[in-house]
Design an enzyme around this catalytic site. Structure first.
Site, PDB file in Angstrom:
ATOM      1  N   ASP A   1       0.817  -1.200   0.000  1.00 14.08           N
ATOM      2  CA  ASP A   1       0.000   0.000   0.000  1.00 14.08           C
ATOM      3  C   ASP A   1       0.862   1.266   0.000  1.00 14.08           C
ATOM      4  O   ASP A   1       1.954   1.290   0.569  1.00 14.08           O
ATOM      5  CB  ASP A   1      -0.896   0.003   1.247  1.00 14.08           C
ATOM      6  CG  ASP A   1      -1.760   1.236   1.329  1.00 14.08           C
ATOM      7  OD1 ASP A   1      -2.739   1.303   0.559  1.00 14.08           O
ATOM      8  OD2 ASP A   1      -1.456   2.134   2.133  1.00 14.08           O
TER       9      ASP A   1
ATOM     10  N   GLU B   1       0.709  -0.587  -5.371  1.00 10.57           N
ATOM     11  CA  GLU B   1      -0.318   0.449  -5.477  1.00 10.57           C
ATOM     12  C   GLU B   1       0.392   1.792  -5.634  1.00 10.57           C
ATOM     13  O   GLU B   1       0.904   2.355  -4.670  1.00 10.57           O
ATOM     14  CB  GLU B   1      -1.206   0.467  -4.231  1.00 10.57           C
ATOM     15  CG  GLU B   1      -2.387   1.408  -4.375  1.00 10.57           C
ATOM     16  CD  GLU B   1      -2.735   2.162  -3.103  1.00 10.57           C
ATOM     17  OE1 GLU B   1      -3.892   2.564  -2.961  1.00 10.57           O
ATOM     18  OE2 GLU B   1      -1.846   2.380  -2.257  1.00 10.57           O
TER      19      GLU B   1
END
Length: 676
Positions: free
Chosen positions: A332, A386
């Protein structure tokens, strides 16, 4: 190092826009190699280096407890335990092992029992504070005092794994999910409930992978798991470690690959529960000064240049692979890691933005080493980046100057869909622009596409279908109703998902409940909503009621995955446009032996419309307008279309004639070859 004959990197050098920056790519690659040599000394493997969890923290070995901690600025450390009344006793004082700041204590077996609570009392010049061990494997919160403590976890019967890990899917079809909000009641769900009630739904829906959010322990539930405090502890608010293992085991038994969200981009700034000011300094794990603070997230930023930080984070990757049999990670917040400005307010207008002084080269090296480690420990593991910046090379091999991720998220795709449904009249949708956005990706990197994830529906936003239908979802979702706004939303919901999956580069992702059009938004309990769980749950009953339209969407999603993903077409080829017609709002493309025709026009249906195809016979496999999917049934099921040859000068062209109603998408399969 993989080079061409001219000394340049092989794959990335094929991009002409990267040629001015090949020197930078070579520097990055050299830094990765130098960093690995620096942390391993060239005398051990990266896998062995990433085993800090086997040394630090609390362990029971040779009939005694051994606890080790790294705190270079500490002047003394005591282990405080509930068994000793939380007293700062001399016999619970850690001894300093060396000048590197390693401390240790050995205790007899009877000193601690399974379930006991403990913490550290850390002292440094000028201050002291209670801390939770950096490598704590179990952290629990007292529901009355709200205080967090580490917990001794040595159950009498360790979990025994039962199911083999399934083969890595060639094309991941990922179900992004959150255990806590997976239940319908207005409370926090558990690992056990998820295993019993949600896993069967995911398996039945045809997904081959799950992405578990919020597994890393986080003190504030409303952070969605992204403000991590204890990186080696599975969140206790969902249940015990064995219950998580049982969930993962059951997922493997159902053929699901298990991916988890890995948050190494930042850490919560809490000092008692987290790593901030752990030994009295602000720079033990993080950058010193302003660089160590993330202004957008109100959190701490790791110093990826420190060997001890690399030891901690790489060991964290290996720990989850070893201890919980995790099959991969979605990293993330990659953008925040890659740039000193964290991507905040930055447009990334040119390739130069990916190679200027704002790039954190140490972070790039860490991500490269993390991928190298993960794939060395488990060659079948999946890693996903991401990143919103579009930095080239993230999903290219480390040996070619990339970071080694298997996939990167196509984050522009959901943005494009939301832009269309929110900002553009249906009759003004531009099919050329849409096609470009759906297939806009680097040819040398694998991508995962998705129409929406949890991001789009966080408080302040809405799910895609709620953006289209809005308040009519509260009173016009009966299967017997004929609301035009609902009809539009239901039709586009199916078409958007079909277009996204069919054009996806190398995989697809859906957030839990969105496949059946879950309404409203996601909002975790917080002071601003009176600590309500109303929007932090999934209303499965909506999907299960035959008198409502939600089940139509879920049924379509399952059949779409079976037809499109199950065909293996995405494994064999990339989508190729055959016709883009802006005036008629048509998109026609092929992928292997599947052909997709989508009519996005809000009102114009086309009868006997001729589309050019390779010669052969075609059968209708899927139609978004079928009555079983809540459509109007305007196309006869199972139709076959035989191509007809037409002379065009010296060329012989082949066409089929189709009826394609407005706001309908169909999937055709070529069943046989026909000689001209």
């Amino acid at each position: 190092m993989n080079k061409c004959s001219d000394g340049h990197l092989s794959t990335l050098s094929e991009d002409p826009w990267l040629k001015p920056f090949l020197g930078k790519l070579l520097q990055r690659q050299a830094l990765v190699l130098a960093t690995e040599k620096r942390i391993t000394g060239g005398a051990t493997s990266l896998q062995d280096f990433a085993s800090g969890h086997e040394h630090f923290g609390l362990h029971f070995r040779n009939a005694e407890w051994v606890f080790t901690e790294w705190a270079p600025n500490a002047t003394s450390i005591h282990l405080l335990a509930e068994t000793s009344g939380w007293a700062e006793n001399d016999h619970l004082r850690l001894q300093k092992l060396d000048d590197n700041g390693n401390w240790q204590i050995r205790l007899p077996a009877a000193a601690l029992q399974h379930g006991n609570l403990y913490r550290l009392r850390m002292r440094w010049n000028g201050g002291c504070g209670d801390r939770l061990p950096a490598y704590a494997r179990r952290v629990v919160q007292d529901q009355h005092t709200k205080i967090f403590n580490a917990q001794v976890w040595r159950p009498p019967c360790p979990y025994e794994w039962k199911q083999p890990t399934p083969p890595r899917p060639a094309i991941p079809i990922i179900y992004e999910t959150h255990v806590g909000m997976a239940q319908e009641r207005e409370e926090i769900g558990t690992y056990a409930e998820f295993r019993r009630n949600v896993l069967p739904r995911i398996i039945d829906a045809g997904y081959n992978a799950i992405q578990l959010m919020a597994l890393l322990e986080h003190p504030y539930y409303g952070s969605f798991g992204y403000h991590v405090s204890n990186f080696f502890a599975a969140s206790s608010r969902f249940g015990a470690p064995e219950e998580l293992k049982e969930l993962i085991d059951a997922a493997h038994g159902g053929g699901l690959t298990v991916i988890m969200d890995m948050v190494h981009s930042h850490a919560v700034k809490n000092e008692v529960e987290g790593l901030s000011r752990f030994d009295g300094t602000t720079f033990q794990y993080f950058h010193e000064g302003e660089r160590g603070y993330h202004p957008g997230w109100d959190s701490r930023c790791f110093d990826y240049g420190k060997p001890e930080v690399l030891h901690f984070l790489l060991s964290n990757c290996r720990y989850w692979l070893d201890e919980y049999h995790i099959d991969g990670f979605r990293f993330d917040g990659i953008t925040s890691m890659l740039y000193r400005h964290h991507g905040l307010g930055h447009a990334f207008a040119s390739y130069a933005d990916y190679f200027d002084d704002s790039v954190d080269a140490d972070a790039v090296a860490y991500l490269s080493l993390a991928n190298k480690l993960i794939h060395a420990v488990n060659p079948q593991a999946i890693t996903i980046a991401e990143d919103v910046s579009g930095m080239p090379g993230l999903a290219s091999p480390v040996a070619e100057g990339g970071c080694g991720f298997d996939y990167r998220l196509a984050m522009g795709v959901p943005d494009s869909w939301f832009k269309l449904v929110n900002d553009v009249r249906d009759e003004d949708w531009n099919m050329d622009w849409l096609w470009h956005e759906l297939i806009n990706r680097r040819s040398d990197e694998r991508t995962l596409s998705y129409p929406e994830s949890h991001d789009q529906a966080l408080v302040g936003g809405k799910t895609l279908i709620f953006e289209m239908i809005d308040s009519d979802m509260y009173n016009a979702m009966s299967a017997a109703d004929g609301n035009l706004n609902v009809d539009r939303g239901v039709a586009l919901h199916k078409m958007i998902r079909l277009a996204t999956l069919a054009t996806a580069g190398h995989g697809y992702l859906n957030f839990m409940g969105n496949e059946f059009g879950h309404p409203e938004w996601i909002d975790f309990p917080r002071e601003g909503n009176n600590w309500s769980y109303r929007y932090a749950r999934r209303q499965w009953s909506l999907r299960d009621q035959p008198e409502l339209k939600y089940h139509f969407l879920a049924d379509f999603d399952r059949e779409m995955i079976r037809v499109v993903a199950g065909s293996g077409a995405a494994e064999r080829s990339l989508p190729r446009a055959l016709l883009i017609e802006n005036a008629l709002k048509l998109v026609f493309f092929e992928r292997s032996d599947l052909f997709f025709l989508l009519n996005f026009h809000p009102s114009q249906s086309l009868a006997d419309y001729a589309v050019e195809v390779p010669p052969g016979e075609y059968i209708l496999l899927l139609d978004t307008d079928e009555t079983r999917f809540g459509g109007h049934g305007r196309i006869a099921e199972g139709q076959r279309y035989k191509s007809e040859a037409k002379k065009d000068g010296a060329c012989l062209r082949h066409f089929i004639k189709v009826y394609i109603p407005c706001r309908v998408g169909i999937v055709l399969a070529r069943t046989l070859q026909k000689q001209p």
